[in-house]
Design a protein around this motif. Structure first.
Motif, PDB file in Angstrom:
ATOM      1  N   GLN A 170       0.828  -1.207   0.000  1.00  0.00           N
ATOM      2  CA  GLN A 170       0.000   0.000   0.000  1.00  0.00           C
ATOM      3  C   GLN A 170       0.865   1.260   0.000  1.00  0.00           C
ATOM      4  O   GLN A 170       0.504   2.265  -0.625  1.00  0.00           O
ATOM      5  CB  GLN A 170      -0.922  -0.002   1.221  1.00  0.00           C
ATOM      6  CG  GLN A 170      -1.984  -1.089   1.190  1.00  0.00           C
ATOM      7  CD  GLN A 170      -2.762  -1.154   2.487  1.00  0.00           C
ATOM      8  OE1 GLN A 170      -2.198  -1.367   3.568  1.00  0.00           O
ATOM      9  NE2 GLN A 170      -4.066  -0.967   2.403  1.00  0.00           N
ATOM     10  N   ARG A 171       1.979   1.214   0.701  1.00  0.00           N
ATOM     11  CA  ARG A 171       2.884   2.368   0.724  1.00  0.00           C
ATOM     12  C   ARG A 171       3.387   2.679  -0.684  1.00  0.00           C
ATOM     13  O   ARG A 171       3.455   3.840  -1.090  1.00  0.00           O
ATOM     14  CB  ARG A 171       4.059   2.097   1.669  1.00  0.00           C
ATOM     15  CG  ARG A 171       3.651   2.026   3.126  1.00  0.00           C
ATOM     16  CD  ARG A 171       4.805   1.563   4.015  1.00  0.00           C
ATOM     17  NE  ARG A 171       4.396   1.339   5.388  1.00  0.00           N
ATOM     18  CZ  ARG A 171       4.643   2.158   6.402  1.00  0.00           C
ATOM     19  NH1 ARG A 171       5.321   3.281   6.189  1.00  0.00           N
ATOM     20  NH2 ARG A 171       4.249   1.872   7.628  1.00  0.00           N
ATOM     21  N   ALA A 172       3.732   1.631  -1.424  1.00  0.00           N
ATOM     22  CA  ALA A 172       4.168   1.842  -2.805  1.00  0.00           C
ATOM     23  C   ALA A 172       3.041   2.397  -3.659  1.00  0.00           C
ATOM     24  O   ALA A 172       3.243   3.305  -4.479  1.00  0.00           O
ATOM     25  CB  ALA A 172       4.684   0.527  -3.386  1.00  0.00           C
ATOM     26  N   LYS A 173       1.837   1.854  -3.451  1.00  0.00           N
ATOM     27  CA  LYS A 173       0.676   2.279  -4.249  1.00  0.00           C
ATOM     28  C   LYS A 173       0.357   3.753  -4.038  1.00  0.00           C
ATOM     29  O   LYS A 173      -0.051   4.453  -4.979  1.00  0.00           O
ATOM     30  CB  LYS A 173      -0.536   1.417  -3.904  1.00  0.00           C
ATOM     31  CG  LYS A 173      -1.765   1.661  -4.785  1.00  0.00           C
ATOM     32  CD  LYS A 173      -2.878   0.675  -4.449  1.00  0.00           C
ATOM     33  CE  LYS A 173      -4.051   0.820  -5.430  1.00  0.00           C
ATOM     34  NZ  LYS A 173      -4.664   2.168  -5.391  1.00  0.00           N
ATOM     35  N   ILE A 174       0.543   4.259  -2.818  1.00  0.00           N
ATOM     36  CA  ILE A 174       0.269   5.676  -2.544  1.00  0.00           C
ATOM     37  C   ILE A 174       1.167   6.564  -3.403  1.00  0.00           C
ATOM     38  O   ILE A 174       0.704   7.560  -3.984  1.00  0.00           O
ATOM     39  CB  ILE A 174       0.461   5.974  -1.044  1.00  0.00           C
ATOM     40  CG1 ILE A 174      -0.641   5.287  -0.227  1.00  0.00           C
ATOM     41  CG2 ILE A 174       0.452   7.478  -0.782  1.00  0.00           C
ATOM     42  CD1 ILE A 174      -0.406   5.288   1.267  1.00  0.00           C
ATOM     43  N   GLY A 175       2.422   6.219  -3.506  1.00  0.00           N
ATOM     44  CA  GLY A 175       3.338   6.979  -4.363  1.00  0.00           C
ATOM     45  C   GLY A 175       2.973   6.872  -5.827  1.00  0.00           C
ATOM     46  O   GLY A 175       3.025   7.858  -6.573  1.00  0.00           O
ATOM     47  N   ASN A 176       2.587   5.656  -6.240  1.00  0.00           N
ATOM     48  CA  ASN A 176       2.213   5.438  -7.638  1.00  0.00           C
ATOM     49  C   ASN A 176       0.957   6.221  -8.005  1.00  0.00           C
ATOM     50  O   ASN A 176       0.892   6.876  -9.059  1.00  0.00           O
ATOM     51  CB  ASN A 176       1.979   3.949  -7.899  1.00  0.00           C
ATOM     52  CG  ASN A 176       3.212   3.099  -7.663  1.00  0.00           C
ATOM     53  OD1 ASN A 176       4.336   3.621  -7.615  1.00  0.00           O
ATOM     54  ND2 ASN A 176       3.032   1.798  -7.507  1.00  0.00           N
ATOM     55  N   ASP A 177      -0.048   6.164  -7.139  1.00  0.00           N
ATOM     56  CA  ASP A 177      -1.314   6.848  -7.415  1.00  0.00           C
ATOM     57  C   ASP A 177      -1.140   8.369  -7.434  1.00  0.00           C
ATOM     58  O   ASP A 177      -1.889   9.086  -8.115  1.00  0.00           O
ATOM     59  CB  ASP A 177      -2.368   6.462  -6.381  1.00  0.00           C
ATOM     60  CG  ASP A 177      -2.843   5.017  -6.525  1.00  0.00           C
ATOM     61  OD1 ASP A 177      -2.536   4.402  -7.564  1.00  0.00           O
ATOM     62  OD2 ASP A 177      -3.502   4.514  -5.583  1.00  0.00           O
ATOM     63  N   ALA A 178      -0.171   8.851  -6.678  1.00  0.00           N
ATOM     64  CA  ALA A 178       0.087  10.300  -6.647  1.00  0.00           C
ATOM     65  C   ALA A 178       0.918  10.745  -7.839  1.00  0.00           C
ATOM     66  O   ALA A 178       1.130  11.937  -8.026  1.00  0.00           O
ATOM     67  CB  ALA A 178       0.811  10.671  -5.355  1.00  0.00           C
ATOM     68  N   HIS A 179       1.392   9.783  -8.656  1.00  0.00           N
ATOM     69  CA  HIS A 179       2.284  10.084  -9.784  1.00  0.00           C
ATOM     70  C   HIS A 179       3.465  10.931  -9.290  1.00  0.00           C
ATOM     71  O   HIS A 179       3.819  11.953  -9.894  1.00  0.00           O
ATOM     72  CB  HIS A 179       1.533  10.806 -10.906  1.00  0.00           C
ATOM     73  CG  HIS A 179       0.350  10.042 -11.419  1.00  0.00           C
ATOM     74  ND1 HIS A 179       0.470   8.901 -12.186  1.00  0.00           N
ATOM     75  CD2 HIS A 179      -0.986  10.248 -11.236  1.00  0.00           C
ATOM     76  CE1 HIS A 179      -0.733   8.432 -12.485  1.00  0.00           C
ATOM     77  NE2 HIS A 179      -1.643   9.231 -11.920  1.00  0.00           N
ATOM     78  N   ALA A 180       4.035  10.482  -8.181  1.00  0.00           N
ATOM     79  CA  ALA A 180       5.116  11.237  -7.544  1.00  0.00           C
ATOM     80  C   ALA A 180       6.307  11.397  -8.479  1.00  0.00           C
ATOM     81  O   ALA A 180       6.668  10.477  -9.216  1.00  0.00           O
ATOM     82  CB  ALA A 180       5.552  10.542  -6.257  1.00  0.00           C
ATOM     83  N   ASP A 181       6.896  12.571  -8.422  1.00  0.00           N
ATOM     84  CA  ASP A 181       8.147  12.801  -9.157  1.00  0.00           C
ATOM     85  C   ASP A 181       9.326  12.203  -8.409  1.00  0.00           C
ATOM     86  O   ASP A 181      10.367  11.919  -9.005  1.00  0.00           O
ATOM     87  CB  ASP A 181       8.356  14.305  -9.347  1.00  0.00           C
ATOM     88  CG  ASP A 181       7.263  14.915 -10.205  1.00  0.00           C
ATOM     89  OD1 ASP A 181       7.305  14.700 -11.435  1.00  0.00           O
ATOM     90  OD2 ASP A 181       6.369  15.584  -9.666  1.00  0.00           O
ATOM     91  N   ALA A 182       9.157  12.013  -7.106  1.00  0.00           N
ATOM     92  CA  ALA A 182      10.162  11.356  -6.272  1.00  0.00           C
ATOM     93  C   ALA A 182       9.472  10.843  -5.021  1.00  0.00           C
ATOM     94  O   ALA A 182       8.529  11.468  -4.518  1.00  0.00           O
ATOM     95  CB  ALA A 182      11.285  12.309  -5.900  1.00  0.00           C
ATOM     96  N   ALA A 183       9.939   9.701  -4.532  1.00  0.00           N
ATOM     97  CA  ALA A 183       9.410   9.142  -3.292  1.00  0.00           C
ATOM     98  C   ALA A 183      10.574   8.633  -2.461  1.00  0.00           C
ATOM     99  O   ALA A 183      11.578   8.157  -3.002  1.00  0.00           O
ATOM    100  CB  ALA A 183       8.423   8.010  -3.582  1.00  0.00           C
ATOM    101  N   ILE A 184      10.448   8.754  -1.137  1.00  0.00           N
ATOM    102  CA  ILE A 184      11.515   8.301  -0.255  1.00  0.00           C
ATOM    103  C   ILE A 184      10.914   7.712   1.012  1.00  0.00           C
ATOM    104  O   ILE A 184       9.933   8.230   1.547  1.00  0.00           O
ATOM    105  CB  ILE A 184      12.498   9.443   0.090  1.00  0.00           C
ATOM    106  CG1 ILE A 184      13.709   8.891   0.857  1.00  0.00           C
ATOM    107  CG2 ILE A 184      11.805  10.563   0.861  1.00  0.00           C
ATOM    108  CD1 ILE A 184      14.878   9.854   0.880  1.00  0.00           C
ATOM    109  N   SER A 185      11.482   6.603   1.465  1.00  0.00           N
ATOM    110  CA  SER A 185      11.060   5.956   2.695  1.00  0.00           C
ATOM    111  C   SER A 185      12.129   6.192   3.754  1.00  0.00           C
ATOM    112  O   SER A 185      13.310   5.908   3.529  1.00  0.00           O
ATOM    113  CB  SER A 185      10.854   4.456   2.457  1.00  0.00           C
ATOM    114  OG  SER A 185      10.212   3.845   3.553  1.00  0.00           O
ATOM    115  N   ILE A 186      11.721   6.747   4.887  1.00  0.00           N
ATOM    116  CA  ILE A 186      12.643   7.139   5.947  1.00  0.00           C
ATOM    117  C   ILE A 186      12.748   6.023   6.989  1.00  0.00           C
ATOM    118  O   ILE A 186      11.727   5.561   7.518  1.00  0.00           O
ATOM    119  CB  ILE A 186      12.183   8.437   6.639  1.00  0.00           C
ATOM    120  CG1 ILE A 186      11.865   9.525   5.597  1.00  0.00           C
ATOM    121  CG2 ILE A 186      13.220   8.916   7.635  1.00  0.00           C
ATOM    122  CD1 ILE A 186      13.037   9.979   4.782  1.00  0.00           C
TER     123      ILE A 186
END
Length: 305
Positions: A170-186
């Motif tokens: 689900q964490r990955a899907k949130i970034g995908n659905d937002a069409h993120a230009d960049a995503a990072i997991s802290i």
């Protein structure tokens, strides 16, 4: 020059008196000096078609072309929102309430290469400062910094909803659905004492099941290198001495948050919570601000190309 009038003999002079000058003579005497002056001015100025400019014209032209009289591209004000229109998704690792929901977080999800737990509780310092607390604090600081740059920022969760997780897929899907230009997991690591430093995790090339990272491997690597160099500079924390061969970069294909991403994404392990020296940094609010600053600058540099 003032005009002195006709010349008269002195009453004491014994010389014969000269005849008075006529009007024509006086007129010529006045015109000749004026003509000579005009000629000298003409020579100094130059003729209209000889290509030479006058001193006055040159000065006027120089003034017109001077930096103070013309606008330069260098005078444009800096862009106050360099990331306007960009979307960044921040994934705070784990959730502070996961330990209360063991059945839910132990449920297996498909990450492409295999099946893995929905989530884990994360680690903590020896004194009990939880990784989930650390990741949420840094994520909020990072969000503020990126929003100040004009970015649209989304968190995968904010510690309240859902009350556990979300699962890694689900964490990955949130970034995908937002069409993120960049995503990072802290994250922060839980290695043995004496293992120190940070490392950035990059996605491997995976094409299996629900996972296909082939399109994001290169941009994710660029994002990771940018985060690594800026984080090192901002925090002074050294690259990991126990993984990554001193580069601060590691490639993995067993993380669902990377395998299932369709947008450029990396993880960062900000330090080792189980080492006392690293823990002293991770529990410092001032140092966490430096960590957020370094990550932010890495993302900004990546997005601005």
């Amino acid at each position: 020059m003032s005009y002195v009038g006709p010349e008269f003999d002195s009453p004491l002079s014994s010389r014969p008196r000269r005849p008075r000058r006529g009007p024509l003579t006086v007129a010529l005497a006045a015109l000749v000096p004026g003509a000579l002056i005009g000629w000298f001015v003409y020579e100094a100025v130059g003729s209209p078609g000889d290509g030479s400019g006058s001193a006055a014209a040159g000065a006027s032209s120089s003034a017109a072309m001077s930096p103070s009289a013309t606008a330069s591209n260098d005078d444009k004000p800096p862009n106050p929102s360099p990331l306007k229109g960009k979307v960044v998704v921040i994934d705070p690792g784990h959730n502070i309430t996961n330990f209360r929901h063991t059945a839910e977080i132990n449920r297996k999800v498909d990450i492409g290469t295999n099946w893995k737990e929905c989530d884990t509780t994360g680690t903590s310092t020896n004194a009990g400062y939880a990784e989930a607390q650390f990741t949420m604090d840094v994520s909020h600081r990072l969000k503020t910094l990126l929003q100040q740059q004009g970015a649209t920022v989304k968190l995968t969760h904010d510690g309240d909803s859902p009350s556990w997780g979300p699962c890694v897929d689900q964490r990955a899907k949130i970034g995908n659905d937002a069409h993120a230009d960049a995503a990072i997991s802290i994250h922060a690591d839980g290695a043995a004492a004496g293992d120190r430093g940070f490392h950035v995790i990059l996605p491997a090339s995976v094409h299996a099941g629900a996972a296909d990272t082939r399109a994001i491997v290169a941009p994710s690597a660029a994002l990771g290198r940018s985060v690594e160099s800026n984080y090192l500079r901002a925090t002074g924390e050294q690259p990991s001495n126990y993984i990554g061969d001193g580069t601060g970069l590691v490639t993995r294909k067993d993380l669902g948050g990377l395998n299932l991403s369709t947008v450029p994404k990396v993880f960062i392990e900000c330090g080792n919570m189980r080492d006392s020296k690293d823990a002293a940094l991770l529990t410092s609010g001032a140092w966490r601000q430096k960590a957020a600053q370094g990550i932010s600058e890495g993302i900004v540099s990546f997005l601005r190309g």
